[in-house]
Design an enzyme around this catalytic site. Structure first.
Site, PDB file in Angstrom:
ATOM      1  N   SER A 146       0.733  -1.265  -0.098  1.00  0.00           N
ATOM      2  CA  SER A 146      -0.100   0.101   0.118  1.00  0.00           C
ATOM      3  C   SER A 146       0.835   1.321   0.008  1.00  0.00           C
ATOM      4  O   SER A 146       1.936   1.209   0.418  1.00  0.00           O
ATOM      5  CB  SER A 146      -0.843  -0.111   1.331  1.00  0.00           C
ATOM      6  OG  SER A 146      -1.468   1.221   1.647  1.00  0.00           O
ATOM      7  N   TYR A 159      -2.268  -1.307  10.440  1.00  0.00           N
ATOM      8  CA  TYR A 159      -2.087  -1.560   9.021  1.00  0.00           C
ATOM      9  C   TYR A 159      -0.972  -0.816   8.308  1.00  0.00           C
ATOM     10  O   TYR A 159      -0.195  -1.504   7.643  1.00  0.00           O
ATOM     11  CB  TYR A 159      -3.501  -0.822   8.244  1.00  0.00           C
ATOM     12  CG  TYR A 159      -3.457  -0.904   6.666  1.00  0.00           C
ATOM     13  CD1 TYR A 159      -3.990  -1.911   6.287  1.00  0.00           C
ATOM     14  CD2 TYR A 159      -3.081   0.137   5.964  1.00  0.00           C
ATOM     15  CE1 TYR A 159      -4.205  -2.343   5.154  1.00  0.00           C
ATOM     16  CE2 TYR A 159      -3.309  -0.179   4.529  1.00  0.00           C
ATOM     17  CZ  TYR A 159      -3.928  -1.240   4.255  1.00  0.00           C
ATOM     18  OH  TYR A 159      -3.802  -1.738   2.817  1.00  0.00           O
TER      19      TYR A 159
END
Length: 262
Positions: A146, A159
């Protein structure tokens, strides 16, 4: 050397977490490039509709159950996967999750759920599939990261830790397995609309805020990922390993247009 470096005809690709979202984007792109597919989900039947869609596109695909948080599930999957089409050439480690909370609100269970799914699971899936790739002397492992692999964001502590961990893990695996003809890279999307974040896209003010910070002036569209995943899966990237490829419209550069007076 293949005449078309991006042709995946004869290759077999595994895509984890393919019952929805990015996993389906990646699967379609690899299938259109010629690969046969093994798509996974945590529950039997979750990929049935997608398998039918792929068949309508003349893409051969089979589904397997895989819960990346469960060691026994990973072992069963790793034994079954090479039997579907006789081998596995490509692994797209896509299965992931997120719980969006401010740091002071994150619980012990939140942390474990995110890290187990996004970091521990992908490592052991890659380890299991790499055993087959080492035996055949070839492989392409694509770990999905990401933009948070390289920059921080409030509300995404665990995350971001998992995605940053994927970046570091990928470099280690690239060093470990390169001598066996295996490349390991990170494909790191920026802001793409998925089931995890679709509610945010319903807020017009938030979308305007986001777009102002993306140099390309829009969020990602599904086909924006096609070229990168096929590149990393193909002979075109045969000398690329340990790298993080950001597909983010430039948001990771830290855009400052809003600070510049017209």
């Amino acid at each position: 050397m293949a005449e078309n470096l991006f042709d995946l005809t004869g290759q077999v690709a595994v895509v984890t977490g393919a019952s929805r979202g990015l996993g389906q984007y990646f699967s379609r792109a690899l299938g259109r490039a010629g690969a046969k597919l093994i798509v996974t989900s945590r529950k039997a039947g979750d990929c049935d509709a997608f398998i039918a869609e792929l068949a309508a596109m003349n893409i051969e695909a089979k589904a397997l159950v895989l819960d990346v948080r469960d060691e026994a599930s990973i072992k069963a999957f790793a034994e079954a996967a090479p039997k579907q089409f006789g081998k596995v050439d490509i692994l797209v480690n896509n299965a992931g999750m997120n719980i969006r909370k401010r740091a002071l609100e994150v619980t012990w269970d939140d942390w474990n759920a995110i890290l187990d799914t996004n970091l521990r699971g992908p490592f052991f899936v890659a380890q299991a599939i790499a055993r087959h790739m080492i035996a055949q002397g070839y492989g392409r492992i694509i770990n999905v990261g990401s933009v948070t692999s390289v920059r921080g964001s409030a509300g995404l502590g665990p995350y971001g830790a998992s995605r940053g961990g994927i970046k570091q893990l990928t470099m280690s695996l690239a060093d470990d397995w390169g001598e066996h003809g295996i490349t390991v890279n990170v494909l790191a999307p920026g802001w793409f609309k998925t089931n995890q974040n679709k509610a945010m896209y319903e807020d017009e003010g938030w979308v305007e805020y986001l777009v102002e910070r993306i140099p390309m002036k829009r969020p990602g569209a599904p086909n924006d990922l096609d070229g990168a995943v096929v590149f990393l899966a193909s002979e075109a990237s045969r000398y690329v390993t340990g790298q993080t490829i950001l597909i983010d419209g430039g948001i990771s550069v830290g855009a400052t247009r809003a600070l510049v007076k017209k």
